[in-house]
Structures are given as C-alpha cells and as structure tokens.
Design a protein around this motif. Structure first.
Motif, PDB file in Angstrom:
ATOM      1  N   ASP A 285       0.843  -1.203   0.000  1.00  0.00           N
ATOM      2  CA  ASP A 285       0.000   0.000   0.000  1.00  0.00           C
ATOM      3  C   ASP A 285       0.878   1.253   0.000  1.00  0.00           C
ATOM      4  O   ASP A 285       1.959   1.282   0.594  1.00  0.00           O
ATOM      5  N   HIS A 286       0.352   2.291  -0.640  1.00  0.00           N
ATOM      6  CA  HIS A 286       1.021   3.592  -0.680  1.00  0.00           C
ATOM      7  C   HIS A 286      -0.032   4.655  -0.418  1.00  0.00           C
ATOM      8  O   HIS A 286      -1.110   4.631  -1.023  1.00  0.00           O
ATOM      9  N   PHE A 287       0.284   5.580   0.475  1.00  0.00           N
ATOM     10  CA  PHE A 287      -0.730   6.575   0.835  1.00  0.00           C
ATOM     11  C   PHE A 287      -0.075   7.861   1.309  1.00  0.00           C
ATOM     12  O   PHE A 287       1.121   7.900   1.639  1.00  0.00           O
ATOM     13  N   ILE A 288      -0.869   8.914   1.315  1.00  0.00           N
ATOM     14  CA  ILE A 288      -0.449  10.207   1.844  1.00  0.00           C
ATOM     15  C   ILE A 288      -1.299  10.504   3.064  1.00  0.00           C
ATOM     16  O   ILE A 288      -2.537  10.440   2.998  1.00  0.00           O
ATOM     17  N   LEU A 289      -0.651  10.785   4.181  1.00  0.00           N
ATOM     18  CA  LEU A 289      -1.358  11.307   5.353  1.00  0.00           C
ATOM     19  C   LEU A 289      -1.336  12.818   5.200  1.00  0.00           C
ATOM     20  O   LEU A 289      -0.276  13.435   5.234  1.00  0.00           O
ATOM     21  N   THR A 290      -2.493  13.408   4.980  1.00  0.00           N
ATOM     22  CA  THR A 290      -2.572  14.816   4.622  1.00  0.00           C
ATOM     23  C   THR A 290      -2.449  15.724   5.845  1.00  0.00           C
ATOM     24  O   THR A 290      -2.433  15.268   6.996  1.00  0.00           O
ATOM     25  N   SER A 291      -2.410  17.012   5.581  1.00  0.00           N
ATOM     26  CA  SER A 291      -2.322  18.001   6.658  1.00  0.00           C
ATOM     27  C   SER A 291      -3.599  18.093   7.470  1.00  0.00           C
ATOM     28  O   SER A 291      -3.636  18.779   8.491  1.00  0.00           O
ATOM     29  N   ALA A 292      -4.649  17.396   7.026  1.00  0.00           N
ATOM     30  CA  ALA A 292      -5.883  17.360   7.815  1.00  0.00           C
ATOM     31  C   ALA A 292      -5.706  16.545   9.084  1.00  0.00           C
ATOM     32  O   ALA A 292      -6.489  16.680  10.034  1.00  0.00           O
ATOM     33  N   ALA A 293      -4.684  15.696   9.119  1.00  0.00           N
ATOM     34  CA  ALA A 293      -4.416  14.871  10.297  1.00  0.00           C
ATOM     35  C   ALA A 293      -3.424  15.589  11.203  1.00  0.00           C
ATOM     36  O   ALA A 293      -2.315  15.923  10.780  1.00  0.00           O
TER      37      ALA A 293
END
Length: 309
Positions: A285-293
C-alpha cells in the motif's frame, strides 16, 4: 477534510523490467516486463488516482491543485515528490539527471535528485554510483572514448542499503535489484550508455551525450549521509537523509505508535499489516497522510518508508 489519500499505483513496462514487483508485493498485474511502479505520483507522465474517501477517482495532481489545504497550503506549483518501486531484472542505462535550473530552462520540468532504498537484491548485485574522473577534461575524454569500466564507480549492495543520488551524479541501478526510489517529481533522464541494447523493434534507445556532459558533477563526489536511528516506543525510526528536496525515513513498528504531525507525509508499506488512523494498511500500500491529520496513529507490525518535504 480527508486525512488519508490511498493511491492506485501505475505500472510501467520497461526493457529491463521483470515480474519481481508483482511477485514481491502481490500486485495483480498481467504484464511480465514491469520495470517501474509509480506508487505516489502527480507527474503528467504517471498521475495516480485516489482510491478511497470523498476524493476517490480524482488524480493526485487535481487534488493537489484544488485542495492545497491538504498539503500544508504548499506554494510549490506542482506536487514536489514522486515515489517509485523499480525492478531491475537487467542493468539500467548509465545515466545522470539535471538540477532544477538546467531542467526548467531546457526541459520545462523539475530537476531530479533521488534516493534509493534497497528492498531486495541478489548476492552479487551492484550499482554504479559516481565516477572516477578527476577533472572535466578527463571526464569528457573518457566519455568520448567509451571507457565505461574504468570511469564508472561500481559498488556492491545488500538489502537495507540506502543511497542518496543528487542531481549531477552518474549512476545506474544494476540487474538483480528491487528498490524503492524517492525523488523529485521529474521524469527527465539523460542516458550516457545503454550497452548497445535494442528494443522489440530493433532500435537502440536514445542517448543524451551532450546534455549529460553539461550536468555531470565533477567537483563533488557522490557521498551518502550517515543514517541516524531513534528507538521510540514501539517504533524504530531511521533517518536516511534530510535535504532541501526531501526527508526520507524508515519506520519499523511493533504495536501502537502515536506521534504528532504538522504537515503531509508519503508512506509506502514495505512489509506487514496494521492500521493508520483507523484505516487498514498492508504490504504494497502507498498513501499520503494529509495536513488534515494532526497526529499519526499506527498499529501493527509494519515496515514503512516515509518521505516529506
């Protein structure tokens, strides 16, 4: 706002590719000659789509353009990073990448500083990393004469090795190597030598000798920064590089991990399974944890490569 952007990888066939990417990560890909997995990319030549949440189906480039709040209100005109997995079942060309100034002027693209984490390799695997010429005159003469063996600096590698490859560094990933590459979001490569190979139509691939000579560094040798390892609760964090282009770390978790987060981060799961902020993740899996977190909550036995600006 969406905290997690799960990415749909893009698979690219290459002359030197193979089956290792799909076999190692379990991807359902039919092609038997996959050389690259563009895992997190907003580049025009490989624009990944979001596969979860309200933004599902959108390209990463469009999300970056329309929702800068998810990326710390970044002022960079394009999404700055690109994560790839590369399977070299044969030697890649000996090549070099330009810096930002040259690339913008000549290619209308970003320059390309990159780095490699060796996921796996054969016992005899090597890479080309830098050259042995002392002056530009000596470099150009050796290039013109095709003195590849004496010019190129070839070194052995093993799984877990890391290499920082600034723009201007002559390099080549060689056969038997599976790597994760973190790079600037650029697709500009100048080939110097390609072993006189031909494609399925009998044509040799284009070389870029003149441009390569203009951008190869002579005054500074390729040099790796020393990694720094931090042992934290349920997490071993190794910082490989922190440059003006990106920071790249490896996180190995064993149980719940919680830490604050002030900006978006790119994650690739090299092994294991678990959760991130309540969402299930697993190897490949590849993902971005955004600045919303505002925080990162990981749980499980996981091995991750993490990058951020």
């Amino acid at each position: 706002m969406q905290e997690i952007l799960m990415l749909e990888p893009i698979f690219v066939s290459r002359l030197w590719g193979g089956t290792r990417i799909k076999e190692h990560f379990g991807y359902e890909v039919q092609d038997s000659n996959i050389g690259e997995c563009w895992a997190i990319s907003a580049h025009k030549n490989g624009d990944c789509r979001i596969r979860n949440g309200l933004l599902k189906g959108n390209t990463l480039s469009s999300v970056y353009k329309e929702h800068r709040e998810l990326f710390g209100n970044s002022e960079e005109p394009v999404f700055p990073l690109l994560t790839k997995i590369i399977d070299a079942s044969d030697d890649l060309s000996i090549q070099v990448h330009p810096d930002d100034e040259f690339a913008r002027e000549v290619e209308n693209d970003l320059g390309k500083t990159e780095c490699w984490y060796i996921i796996d390799c054969t016992d005899d695997a090597r890479i080309v990393y830098g050259h042995n010429a002392a002056t530009r005159e000596e470099l150009n003469q050796m290039l013109d004469d095709g003195e590849w063996d004496s010019l190129m600096n070839s070194i052995p590698i093993k799984p877990g090795d890391f290499f920082y490859v600034p723009a201007g560094t002559v390099h080549a990933i060689c056969k038997g190597t599976l790597i994760l590459e973190t790079q600037q979001s650029s697709d500009t490569t100048y080939r110097i030598y390609d072993y006189d190979r031909v494609d399925d139509k009998g044509s040799k691939r284009q070389l870029h000798f003149d441009k390569a000579k203009s951008v190869i560094s002579v005054d500074k040798a390729a040099k790796n920064p020393e990694p720094t390892t931090y042992e934290e609760e349920n997490c071993v964090r190794t910082v490989y590089v922190s440059s003006e282009f990106f920071t790249v770390e490896k996180w190995t978790t064993d149980g719940p991990v919680r830490m604050g987060s002030t900006n978006y981060k790119l994650f690739s799961v090299l092994d294991g399974k678990g959760t991130v902020n309540g969402s299930e993740i697993s190897k490949g899996d590849h993902f971005i944890l955004t600045s919303a977190a505002s925080s990162i909550v990981l749980d499980g036995n996981l091995e991750l490569i993490v990058s951020f600006v």
